[in-house]
Structures are given as structure tokens and as C-alpha cells.
Design a protein around this motif. Structure first.
Motif, PDB file in Angstrom:
ATOM      1  N   GLY A  82      39.601   4.272 -14.540  1.00 15.93           N
ATOM      2  CA  GLY A  82      41.034   4.541 -14.666  1.00 15.93           C
ATOM      3  C   GLY A  82      41.856   3.855 -13.600  1.00 15.93           C
ATOM      4  N   GLY A  83      41.388   2.712 -13.121  1.00 17.58           N
ATOM      5  CA  GLY A  83      42.111   1.977 -12.092  1.00 17.58           C
ATOM      6  C   GLY A  83      41.978   2.566 -10.694  1.00 17.58           C
ATOM      7  N   GLN A  84      41.076   3.534 -10.531  1.00 19.63           N
ATOM      8  CA  GLN A  84      40.883   4.162  -9.226  1.00 19.63           C
ATOM      9  C   GLN A  84      39.453   3.979  -8.755  1.00 19.63           C
ATOM     10  N   ASN A  85      39.284   3.992  -7.436  1.00 15.87           N
ATOM     11  CA  ASN A  85      37.967   3.817  -6.822  1.00 15.87           C
ATOM     12  C   ASN A  85      37.430   5.156  -6.341  1.00 15.87           C
ATOM     13  N   PHE A  86      36.208   5.477  -6.764  1.00 21.81           N
ATOM     14  CA  PHE A  86      35.544   6.721  -6.403  1.00 21.81           C
ATOM     15  C   PHE A  86      34.316   6.374  -5.552  1.00 21.81           C
ATOM     16  N   ASP A  87      34.255   6.881  -4.332  1.00 19.96           N
ATOM     17  CA  ASP A  87      33.116   6.626  -3.440  1.00 19.96           C
ATOM     18  C   ASP A  87      31.922   7.473  -3.841  1.00 19.96           C
ATOM     19  N   VAL A  88      30.782   6.836  -4.096  1.00 19.58           N
ATOM     20  CA  VAL A  88      29.568   7.567  -4.460  1.00 19.58           C
ATOM     21  C   VAL A  88      28.998   8.218  -3.202  1.00 19.58           C
ATOM     22  N   LYS A  89      28.869   9.540  -3.226  1.00 22.91           N
ATOM     23  CA  LYS A  89      28.352  10.302  -2.092  1.00 22.91           C
ATOM     24  C   LYS A  89      26.928  10.778  -2.317  1.00 22.91           C
ATOM     25  N   ALA A  90      26.504  10.899  -3.578  1.00 20.31           N
ATOM     26  CA  ALA A  90      25.141  11.341  -3.893  1.00 20.31           C
ATOM     27  C   ALA A  90      24.753  10.796  -5.260  1.00 20.31           C
ATOM     28  N   VAL A  91      23.461  10.528  -5.407  1.00 19.52           N
ATOM     29  CA  VAL A  91      22.908  10.079  -6.683  1.00 19.52           C
ATOM     30  C   VAL A  91      21.817  11.061  -7.064  1.00 19.52           C
ATOM     31  N   ARG A  92      21.992  11.719  -8.201  1.00 22.36           N
ATOM     32  CA  ARG A  92      21.000  12.685  -8.701  1.00 22.36           C
ATOM     33  C   ARG A  92      20.315  12.070  -9.902  1.00 22.36           C
ATOM     34  N   GLU A 106      33.677  10.870  -4.743  1.00 22.00           N
ATOM     35  CA  GLU A 106      34.922  11.448  -4.223  1.00 22.00           C
ATOM     36  C   GLU A 106      36.047  10.432  -4.314  1.00 22.00           C
ATOM     37  N   ILE A 107      37.234  10.954  -4.443  1.00 17.98           N
ATOM     38  CA  ILE A 107      38.439  10.128  -4.394  1.00 17.98           C
ATOM     39  C   ILE A 107      39.433  10.825  -3.477  1.00 17.98           C
ATOM     40  N   GLY A 108      40.199  10.039  -2.749  1.00 21.11           N
ATOM     41  CA  GLY A 108      41.216  10.617  -1.882  1.00 21.11           C
ATOM     42  C   GLY A 108      41.105  10.174  -0.453  1.00 21.11           C
ATOM     43  N   ALA A 109      39.930   9.725  -0.045  1.00 16.29           N
ATOM     44  CA  ALA A 109      39.763   9.266   1.332  1.00 16.29           C
ATOM     45  C   ALA A 109      38.965   7.975   1.373  1.00 16.29           C
ATOM     46  N   ASN A 110      38.982   7.239   0.275  1.00 15.24           N
ATOM     47  CA  ASN A 110      38.146   6.042   0.239  1.00 15.24           C
ATOM     48  C   ASN A 110      38.869   4.841   0.818  1.00 15.24           C
ATOM     49  N   ASP A 111      38.087   3.835   1.149  1.00 11.59           N
ATOM     50  CA  ASP A 111      38.647   2.597   1.700  1.00 11.59           C
ATOM     51  C   ASP A 111      38.509   1.454   0.722  1.00 11.59           C
ATOM     52  N   GLY A 112      38.038   1.781  -0.493  1.00 11.52           N
ATOM     53  CA  GLY A 112      37.677   0.802  -1.484  1.00 11.52           C
ATOM     54  C   GLY A 112      38.748   0.036  -2.114  1.00 11.52           C
TER      55      GLY A 112
END
Length: 112
Positions: A82-92, A106-112
Motif C-alpha cells: 500500500g505504498g508503505q514500508n513495514f519493518d520485519v521484526k520476526a519471521v514465524r 511494524e510501521i511507524g518508526a521505520n527508516d525504510g
């Protein structure tokens, strides 16, 4: 329990951060595409963690991107949706059934 194609209804791009150098020899961080896949996107039921950024708090929202079983993914990657970058914090990984992989991001504090 099978992961039906109907549940995978959103296209997402998975990227990996790579390091290189620019023309002047300085460090350069870029994002390289790993795969474009179908996913089921689930939010964290509206819950958010507040982290301070200077004087202003920033809402951190967690999401799960469930894709078909795929190895070779790790924390530090990102999902573009959706045009946003989500930082992967865990892979299950569903190692038992080899049906799905969850990318908890997570989204909201990324540097991506």
C-alpha cells in the motif's frame, strides 16, 4: 489445515537491505527486491505501542503478513504494501506443515 489461495488476497513486495558504495566511495544503503508474493494481512487488533521520538510520541503498529511457506527470509527485511514500508521484526515458519510463513512487521518508526 490448508492455506487456501482465497485468503491470500493482497500483493506485497519483500525487500532486503544491501550495503554498497556510492560513486565517491561512501557507504550506500539500498533495498533490493526479494519477491513479490500474495499475502493475507492481519492487524494487531488496533493495539499500538507508543515510542517517544523527541517530544512527539509515534504510534507503532504491528501487522502480520502471512504468505506461502518460504525459507530465506529474516528480520531486518521489509514488506512494501500500500505504498508503505513495514519493518520485519520476526519471521514465524510452519515447519511442521510447510504451508505458511508469517512476517511480523511494524510501521511507524521505520527508516525504510
Amino acid at each position: 489445515m490448508s492455506l487456501s489461495a482465497g485468503k491470500l488476497n493482497r500483493r506485497v513486495l519483500i525487500q532486503r537491505r544491501t550495503e554498497g558504495t556510492d560513486e565517491a566511495g561512501g557507504p550506500l544503503l539500498t533495498w533490493d527486491d526479494v519477491a513479490t508474493v500474495w499475502a493475507n494481512v492481519a492487524g494487531d487488533a488496533g493495539l499500538a505501542t507508543i515510542r517517544a521520538s523527541g517530544d512527539l510520541p509515534a504510534p507503532i503498529k504491528r501487522y502480520s503478513f502471512r504468505i506461502r511457506f518460504r525459507e530465506g527470509l529474516d528480520e531486518g527485511m521489509r514488506v512494501v504494501y500500500g505504498g508503505q514500508n513495514f519493518d520485519v521484526k520476526a519471521v514465524r515458519m510452519d515447519y511442521a506443515g510447510r504451508e505458511w510463513t508469517d512476517l511480523v512487521a511494524e510501521i511507524g518508526a521505520n527508516d525504510g
